[in-house]
Enzyme design. Sequence first.
Site, PDB file in Angstrom:
ATOM      1  N   VAL A   1       0.896  -1.159   0.000  1.00 41.02           N
ATOM      2  CA  VAL A   1       0.000   0.000   0.000  1.00 41.02           C
ATOM      3  C   VAL A   1       0.929   1.202   0.000  1.00 41.02           C
ATOM      4  O   VAL A   1       1.646   1.442   0.976  1.00 41.02           O
ATOM      5  CB  VAL A   1      -0.925   0.033   1.227  1.00 41.02           C
ATOM      6  N   GLU A   2       0.939   1.934  -1.103  1.00 43.15           N
ATOM      7  CA  GLU A   2       1.894   3.031  -1.259  1.00 43.15           C
ATOM      8  C   GLU A   2       1.182   4.370  -1.078  1.00 43.15           C
ATOM      9  O   GLU A   2       0.162   4.632  -1.708  1.00 43.15           O
ATOM     10  CB  GLU A   2       2.549   2.947  -2.632  1.00 43.15           C
ATOM     11  N   GLY A   3       1.759   5.205  -0.210  1.00 45.48           N
ATOM     12  CA  GLY A   3       1.163   6.492   0.099  1.00 45.48           C
ATOM     13  C   GLY A   3       0.322   6.404   1.363  1.00 45.48           C
ATOM     14  O   GLY A   3      -0.897   6.266   1.305  1.00 45.48           O
TER      15      GLY A   3
END
Length: 499
Positions: A86-88
């Site tokens: 999960v990026e951000g």
Amino acid sequence: MKPPSTAVVALVLLVVVAQYAFLAAAAAGPKVIIVGAGMSGISAGKRLSEAGITDFVILEATDRIGGRIHKTKFAGVSVEMGANWVEGVNGDEMNPIWAMANGTGGLSLRTFRSDFDHLSKNTYKQEGGLYDEKLVEKIMERTDEVEESGSKLAGTLHHSGQQDMSVMAMQRLNDHMPCGPSAPMDMVVDYFQHDFEFAEPPRVTSLQNTQPLPTFNDFGDDVFFVADPRGFESVVYHVAGQYLRTDRNSGAIRDPRLKLNTVVREISYFPSGVAVRTEGGKVYRADYVVVSASLGVLQSDLIRFKPQLPSWKIVPIYQFDMAIYTKIFLKFPTRFWPEGPGTEFFLHASERRGYYPVWQQFEKQYPGSNVLLVTVTDDESRRIEQQPDSETMAEAVEVLRKMFPGKDVPDATQILVPRWWSNRFFKGSFSNWPIGVNRYEYDLIRAPVGRVYFTGEHTSEKYNGYVHGAYLSGIDSADILINCAKKKMCKYNVKGKQY
């Protein structure tokens, strides 16, 4: 004036009868067909349901939902073959995927914050041993300076994209040449900074549209690795379960509107509706179709459109890149790599760019598993997909033996090599933003052609290439269809490139 011939009259009658037959069949069929049950297709279905459009079918080519989010068992643990992070996270705005995975969504997935701050201590020479930490730090600091300069420059370029340049061109403007006649250490730091994120080198990646990245600007700089037995795909099931019927005990989707193992090969569209033909010869008819196939599939001949899509649609589809990001998992009988705080990620500097460069050990995620992950991209991904796994295993082990010359590095016992590029249902991992295009081209890719609508991470102007981009694009594209189907607002305006 001569009366029409019998043949002409017969032909006209045949056309009229065919049109009426199609309309009658469409009336009996669903209102909407969704092609693909990845994150964007499932998200689009949810949004349609919320708007009261529940008469649809989802045609999925594989035997599962999730698309490029897919877990599998390897060496006794559940690993992700596709999207893994999960990026951000931890920014001013909430990433919608994080909200579902570890927020109000209630899934509470097992995740681990990835800490890349110690790479200067863990950069290995091609022939073994560590580089001096201070030397690597100096290279990384210079890289950060150049990136900051690039972000400032990107902000001054005209939004039409006509002044855009590659990230590599920006580096040259800053007298920075990590892609040119540089040392292996420079190249691997540059690889980690760019290829590891975009799956393509700086020479092909747009400066204007990737620096700074909206994902991290909007949602925060943290990234979280998903290591949950339920898999990252449980987020897709979470979305699907809000409108598709599921089995209470197993959680499996039992909704008859979801058709698995149904390969779409042809989409015909008319002023009155659409007809979708599958590989088995079955034809589904509806008022509208939403195509959530990947950019790579749209660039292939898997799905034929009749009539052919207009040139204004075809050209932008081929202007974008479908990148390849390959995560290779290796199982060993014993551990020989460093463990403890600050050792999760380590780099291998090679004179051959991208040759088994970024490694990760799973002391925290999969304790006792003796599994390593190495990531390759682009040309190396294509090369590795075309050779036997035994050769890949031998290459990777040889690299490790050179990196750790004083260790007894055993042969690996198992290997997992995902083949996203070779898979005709995906043809790559995610889209990358090339040089010289802007929102205009993205609007063209997203724009409907008659009753054919398009969605997918490649249609997300701000978040292409990310899971949250796929999720949000499904909502956006469904809203465009809803405006037409329910509000009769069917005209989709694309502003000129200069705007």
